[in-house]
Design a protein around this motif. Structure first.
Motif, PDB file in Angstrom:
ATOM      1  N   GLN A  82     -22.106  26.713  24.132  1.00  0.00           N
ATOM      2  CA  GLN A  82     -21.560  25.648  23.296  1.00  0.00           C
ATOM      3  C   GLN A  82     -20.111  25.877  22.892  1.00  0.00           C
ATOM      4  OE1 GLN A  82     -24.241  24.923  19.940  1.00  0.00           O
ATOM      5  NE2 GLN A  82     -26.014  25.240  21.273  1.00  0.00           N
ATOM      6  N   TYR A  83     -19.749  27.132  22.589  1.00  0.00           N
ATOM      7  CA  TYR A  83     -18.427  27.412  22.029  1.00  0.00           C
ATOM      8  C   TYR A  83     -17.477  28.130  22.975  1.00  0.00           C
ATOM      9  CZ  TYR A  83     -20.444  25.995  17.580  1.00  0.00           C
ATOM     10  OH  TYR A  83     -21.040  25.264  16.577  1.00  0.00           O
ATOM     11  N   TYR A  84     -18.004  28.848  23.944  1.00  0.00           N
ATOM     12  CA  TYR A  84     -17.163  29.586  24.892  1.00  0.00           C
ATOM     13  C   TYR A  84     -17.656  29.327  26.311  1.00  0.00           C
ATOM     14  CZ  TYR A  84     -16.183  31.948  20.495  1.00  0.00           C
ATOM     15  OH  TYR A  84     -15.859  32.222  19.191  1.00  0.00           O
ATOM     16  N   PRO A  85     -17.626  28.058  26.757  1.00  0.00           N
ATOM     17  CA  PRO A  85     -18.221  27.698  28.048  1.00  0.00           C
ATOM     18  C   PRO A  85     -17.553  28.345  29.252  1.00  0.00           C
ATOM     19  CG  PRO A  85     -16.918  25.874  27.162  1.00  0.00           C
ATOM     20  CD  PRO A  85     -17.030  26.891  26.066  1.00  0.00           C
ATOM     21  N   GLU A  86     -16.354  28.909  29.046  1.00  0.00           N
ATOM     22  CA  GLU A  86     -15.646  29.547  30.160  1.00  0.00           C
ATOM     23  C   GLU A  86     -16.116  30.981  30.402  1.00  0.00           C
ATOM     24  OE1 GLU A  86     -13.592  30.713  26.417  1.00  0.00           O
ATOM     25  OE2 GLU A  86     -14.421  28.846  27.209  1.00  0.00           O
ATOM     26  N   ASP A  87     -16.906  31.544  29.512  1.00  0.00           N
ATOM     27  CA  ASP A  87     -17.269  32.959  29.632  1.00  0.00           C
ATOM     28  C   ASP A  87     -18.262  33.247  30.753  1.00  0.00           C
ATOM     29  OD1 ASP A  87     -15.592  33.645  27.578  1.00  0.00           O
ATOM     30  OD2 ASP A  87     -17.165  34.039  26.100  1.00  0.00           O
ATOM     31  N   PHE A  88     -19.251  32.354  30.931  1.00  0.00           N
ATOM     32  CA  PHE A  88     -20.333  32.638  31.871  1.00  0.00           C
ATOM     33  C   PHE A  88     -20.631  31.438  32.768  1.00  0.00           C
ATOM     34  CE2 PHE A  88     -21.045  35.462  28.249  1.00  0.00           C
ATOM     35  CZ  PHE A  88     -21.126  36.691  28.896  1.00  0.00           C
ATOM     36  N   ASP A  89     -20.980  31.742  34.015  1.00  0.00           N
ATOM     37  CA  ASP A  89     -21.352  30.710  34.980  1.00  0.00           C
ATOM     38  C   ASP A  89     -22.823  30.333  34.842  1.00  0.00           C
ATOM     39  OD1 ASP A  89     -18.790  30.679  36.689  1.00  0.00           O
ATOM     40  OD2 ASP A  89     -19.346  32.796  36.672  1.00  0.00           O
ATOM     41  N   GLY A  90     -23.640  31.310  34.492  1.00  0.00           N
ATOM     42  CA  GLY A  90     -25.066  31.079  34.338  1.00  0.00           C
ATOM     43  C   GLY A  90     -25.586  31.765  33.091  1.00  0.00           C
ATOM     44  N   ILE A  91     -26.457  31.071  32.361  1.00  0.00           N
ATOM     45  CA  ILE A  91     -26.941  31.570  31.072  1.00  0.00           C
ATOM     46  C   ILE A  91     -28.447  31.345  30.978  1.00  0.00           C
ATOM     47  CG2 ILE A  91     -26.928  31.075  28.582  1.00  0.00           C
ATOM     48  CD1 ILE A  91     -23.938  30.494  28.817  1.00  0.00           C
ATOM     49  N   VAL A  92     -29.153  32.344  30.433  1.00  0.00           N
ATOM     50  CA  VAL A  92     -30.580  32.202  30.145  1.00  0.00           C
ATOM     51  C   VAL A  92     -30.787  32.452  28.655  1.00  0.00           C
ATOM     52  CG1 VAL A  92     -32.912  33.051  30.605  1.00  0.00           C
ATOM     53  CG2 VAL A  92     -31.234  32.953  32.466  1.00  0.00           C
ATOM     54  N   ALA A  93     -31.371  31.459  27.980  1.00  0.00           N
ATOM     55  CA  ALA A  93     -31.614  31.536  26.534  1.00  0.00           C
ATOM     56  C   ALA A  93     -33.121  31.541  26.290  1.00  0.00           C
ATOM     57  CB  ALA A  93     -30.958  30.357  25.816  1.00  0.00           C
ATOM     58  N   GLY A  94     -33.665  32.710  25.998  1.00  0.00           N
ATOM     59  CA  GLY A  94     -35.096  32.844  25.767  1.00  0.00           C
ATOM     60  C   GLY A  94     -35.443  32.855  24.296  1.00  0.00           C
ATOM     61  N   ALA A  95     -36.496  32.111  23.911  1.00  0.00           N
ATOM     62  CA  ALA A  95     -37.006  32.078  22.536  1.00  0.00           C
ATOM     63  C   ALA A  95     -35.857  32.174  21.536  1.00  0.00           C
ATOM     64  CB  ALA A  95     -37.987  33.226  22.317  1.00  0.00           C
ATOM     65  N   PRO A  96     -34.902  31.243  21.593  1.00  0.00           N
ATOM     66  CA  PRO A  96     -33.633  31.442  20.886  1.00  0.00           C
ATOM     67  C   PRO A  96     -33.697  31.267  19.371  1.00  0.00           C
ATOM     68  CG  PRO A  96     -33.679  29.279  21.935  1.00  0.00           C
ATOM     69  CD  PRO A  96     -34.915  29.994  22.384  1.00  0.00           C
ATOM     70  N   ALA A  97     -33.014  32.173  18.668  1.00  0.00           N
ATOM     71  CA  ALA A  97     -32.762  32.033  17.232  1.00  0.00           C
ATOM     72  C   ALA A  97     -31.390  31.389  17.110  1.00  0.00           C
ATOM     73  CB  ALA A  97     -32.774  33.398  16.550  1.00  0.00           C
ATOM     74  N   PHE A  98     -31.365  30.064  16.915  1.00  0.00           N
ATOM     75  CA  PHE A  98     -30.089  29.361  16.990  1.00  0.00           C
ATOM     76  C   PHE A  98     -29.759  28.545  15.740  1.00  0.00           C
ATOM     77  CE2 PHE A  98     -33.312  26.540  18.688  1.00  0.00           C
ATOM     78  CZ  PHE A  98     -32.988  25.293  18.187  1.00  0.00           C
ATOM     79  N   ALA A  99     -30.645  28.516  14.750  1.00  0.00           N
ATOM     80  CA  ALA A  99     -30.386  27.787  13.502  1.00  0.00           C
ATOM     81  C   ALA A  99     -30.788  28.694  12.352  1.00  0.00           C
ATOM     82  CB  ALA A  99     -31.179  26.475  13.474  1.00  0.00           C
ATOM     83  N   TRP A 100     -29.921  29.628  12.005  1.00  0.00           N
ATOM     84  CA  TRP A 100     -30.315  30.749  11.148  1.00  0.00           C
ATOM     85  C   TRP A 100     -30.755  30.371   9.731  1.00  0.00           C
ATOM     86  CZ3 TRP A 100     -30.674  36.099  12.115  1.00  0.00           C
ATOM     87  CH2 TRP A 100     -30.577  36.423  13.478  1.00  0.00           C
ATOM     88  N   PRO A 101     -29.994  29.618   8.960  1.00  0.00           N
ATOM     89  CA  PRO A 101     -30.488  29.254   7.630  1.00  0.00           C
ATOM     90  C   PRO A 101     -31.780  28.437   7.676  1.00  0.00           C
ATOM     91  CG  PRO A 101     -28.121  29.000   7.711  1.00  0.00           C
ATOM     92  CD  PRO A 101     -28.573  29.248   9.125  1.00  0.00           C
ATOM     93  N   ALA A 102     -31.918  27.573   8.674  1.00  0.00           N
ATOM     94  CA  ALA A 102     -33.143  26.783   8.820  1.00  0.00           C
ATOM     95  C   ALA A 102     -34.336  27.685   9.121  1.00  0.00           C
ATOM     96  CB  ALA A 102     -32.973  25.739   9.919  1.00  0.00           C
TER      97      ALA A 102
END
Length: 491
Positions: free
Chosen positions: A190-210
Motif C-alpha cells: 500500500q505505501y511502498y509499492p516499488e519495494d517488492f514485485d511479489g508479496i504474500v500476506a498471511g493471516a495479516p495483522a493490519f488494523a492494530w487499534p481495531a
C-alpha cells in the motif's frame, strides 16, 4: 572501467536471472567498509555453511545452511537492526521475511533458502524485546519504525548491499510474512509499492487499534477481575463448545471429518448448548457469564453503530494452539499474563494508543474509540483497499488465512479483500485470497496447512502462472494428506 563493468554485469544479471546464477564481484569482508547513508555495517563474514539453533524461538527449529554465503549484520539509523544472507551462487532474487507479534529480534523464516540461491533478509523493526510493548512507551521513533518504516528501509538497504556485492540489483524482489508479517506485507504493497514485485500476506495483522479493541472486549468478559485474572471460559467449556459446533456444522460440506470447509455457512444455534442449573459452573454445562464471553468472540465488536472488528469464525475452539493460548488461557507459572489477546490488547492500548502504563482494561467503553485511536492507526494500520500503484508496477499479492485462526479473524481478511474487489473490478489480475479450512494461526490445526507460498508468488510474477487454485498438504502419522483450495470466492 568500473561503470562499464557494472552496466554489463547488470544486463547479464537481469537477462539471465531465470536461468543462471551469479557470483559476487567483491570479497564479503569488504562490505564491512560499505558506505551507505545512515547505515552502519557491523559484521560482514564469509561462511562455508551454518547450523542455526533458535533456543528463544523453539518453533523455528534448527536451520541448516549447506552452501557458502556472506552474512551481513547492520544497523539503520539508531535502532533498526537487520541481517542479510548473500549466497555465493545467487539466483538473483531478493526474498525478505516478515516478523511476528511485536517482533523485537531479527526474524527471518527463509534462511535455509540461501541453499536455493536467494539473498534473504530480516529485521527486528527497530527495537529489542517482543514479549510486550514497553519498548514503545513514549518513543515515537520506535513506534514509527515498527508500524511503517523498518521493513521499507531494510528492503532498500538490503537491495543496495546486493547491488554492491553482485555488481547488480536483484532481478526480482519478494516479501512473505504471516501475522505481523502479513500486516507488514500489506504496508509494503500500500505505501511502498516499488519495494517488492511479489508479496504474500498471511493471516495479516493490519488494523492494530481495531484488533486491540476486539481483544480487549474478549478480555473484559473473560477476565472480569483484573487482580485474579482467572478465565471465565474453561478448557471443559472449549471441549463442549467444539463438540457442539462440529455436531451442527461439520456435515455442511458433506464430510464428517472434523473440519468445517466454510465456517461462514455455519448458522450455529447457541440454545443447543447445555446451561448450568442455578448458575453453578460444571464440566458439562455453561453459565450465563461463560455463554456471554463465548458469544462475544463470534460476534463483531460494534461501537456507535459502526463495526470496529468482525467476529471469529466457528471451529477449532478446543484444538491445541487455538482459543488456548490466544483467547482463554489461564495465568501459569511460565506466563505471568493470561491469554495472548489480553497481552496484545492491554499493551497496545497502554503503549501505542494512550501512552499510559496505568491503563485499566476493565473500564474502557469504546465510545470515543475512533477519535482516541486515529493517531496510532495513522502509522500502524494498512487498511487501504486501493492497490492501484502496486498494480501499475505489475506487482502481485497473495493473501491467505486459516479459517480457524484464533489469533486474528479470517473474516477481517475476507472483508479487506472484498474491499479490494469493490475498489478495482480487475483486482483478481493482481490479488488473490486463499482460505485454509481447519487451519489455525499461520499453520497448525487439523487442516492442510503446508503451502509453498514462495514458489506460487514467483511463478505468478515471473511466469504469469495465475494461482487459481493451490494444493495444501499436511503430514500426520507418517502419511501426507493434500487438499486443493480454490481462490476466494470459489470453494
Amino acid at each position: 572501467m568500473r561503470k562499464f563493468y557494472v552496466s554489463v554485469a547488470f544486463i547479464l544479471f537481469v537477462g539471465l536471472a531465470s536461468a543462471q546464477t551469479v557470483k559476487p564481484c567483491m570479497p564479503c569482508a569488504d562490505l564491512k567498509n560499505l558506505k551507505l547513508p545512515d547505515v552502519t555495517i557491523l559484521v560482514a563474514e564469509s561462511n562455508a555453511g551454518d547450523t542455526i539453533k533458535n533456543p528463544n524461538e523453539p518453533w523455528r527449529g534448527t536451520i541448516v545452511i549447506r552452501k557458502p554465503f556472506c552474512r551481513v549484520l547492520g544497523r539503520i539509523s539508531r535502532e533498526i537492526n537487520f541481517e542479510i544472507l548473500l549466497p555465493d551462487e545467487s539466483n538473483t532474487r531478493f526474498l525478505m521475511s516478515g516478523g511476528g507479534g511485536f517482533v523485537g529480534s531479527i526474524q527471518n523464516d527463509f534462511k535455509s533458502k540461501v541453499d536455493e540461491g536467494f539473498a534473504t533478509a530480516g529485521t527486528d523493526t527497530g527495537h529489542e524485546g517482543g514479549d510486550d510493548a514497553k519498548w514503545a512507551y513514549n518513543n515515537m521513533e520506535r513506534q514509527l519504525n515498527f508500524g511503517r518504516l523498518a521493513i521499507h528501509r531494510t528492503a532498500v538497504v538490503s537491495k543496495a548491499i546486493m547491488q554492491n556485492y553482485y555488481c547488480a540489483a536483484p532481478s526480482k524482489s519478494y516479501f512473505v510474512g504471516c501475522s505481523r508479517g502479513g500486516g507488514q506485507a500489506m504496508v509494503e504493497a500500500q505505501y511502498y509499492p516499488e519495494d517488492f514485485d511479489g508479496i504474500v500476506a498471511g493471516a495479516p495483522a493490519f488494523a492494530w487499534p481495531a484488533i486491540a479493541a476486539k481483544f480487549l472486549h474478549h478480555s473484559q468478559l473473560n477476565y472480569p477481575n483484573s487482580k485474579e485474572l482467572s478465565p471465565v471460559i474453561t478448557s471443559d467449556n472449549l471441549k463442549l463448545l467444539q463438540k457442539e459446533v462440529l455436531k451442527q456444522c461439520d456435515q455442511l460440506d458433506g464430510s464428517g471429518d472434523g473440519i468445517i470447509n466454510n465456517p461462514g455457512k455455519c448458522k450455529f444455534d447457541f440454545s443447543k448448548l447445555p446451561v448450568c442449573a442455578n448458575e453453578k459452573p460444571g464440566n458439562a454445562c455453561l453459565t450465563k457469564a461463560q455463554l456471554a464471553a463465548i458469544k462475544s468472540i463470534y460476534s463483531p465488536l460494534v461501537a456507535n453503530g459502526k463495526q470496529i472488528y468482525p467476529g471469529f469464525p466457528f471451529g477449532g475452539e478446543a484444538e491445541g494452539g487455538s482459543w488456548d493460548p490466544w483467547i482463554t488461557a489461564p495465568v501459569s507459572a511460565q506466563q505471568k499474563e493470561p491469554s495472548l489477546h489480553y497481552m496484545f490488547s492491554t499493551n497496545i492500548f497502554k503503549y501505542f494508543i494512550f501512552n499510559d502504563s496505568t491503563f485499566d482494561y476493565t473500564k474502557y467503553n469504546y465510545k470515543n474509540f475512533a477519535a482516541e485511536t486515529a493517531y496510532a492507526s495513522s502509522y500502524l494500520d494498512a487498511t487501504r483497499t486501493d492497490y492501484s500503484e502496486f498494480k501499475k508496477r505489475n506487482g502481485k499479492i497473495i493473501f491467505f488465512h486459516g479459517w480457524n485462526d484464533a489469533a486474528l479473524s479470517a473474516n477481517a481478511t475476507i472483508e479487506h479483500y472484498n474491499g479490494i474487489l469493490k475498489t478495482d473490478k480487475d483486482a483478481q489480475s493482481f490479488a488473490r485470497l486463499f482460505l485454509l479450512p481447519g487451519v489455525l494461526h499461520c499453520g497448525g490445526g487439523p487442516g492442510c496447512d503446508k503451502v509453498d507460498w514462495v514458489s506460487l508468488i514467483i511463478d505468478w510474477v515471473e511466469k504469469s502462472k495465475v494461482p487459481d487454485q493451490i494444493v495444501a498438504s499436511k503430514e500426520a502419522g507418517g502419511k501426507v494428506a493434500t487438499k486443493a483450495i480454490f481462490a476466494y470466492p470459489k470453494e
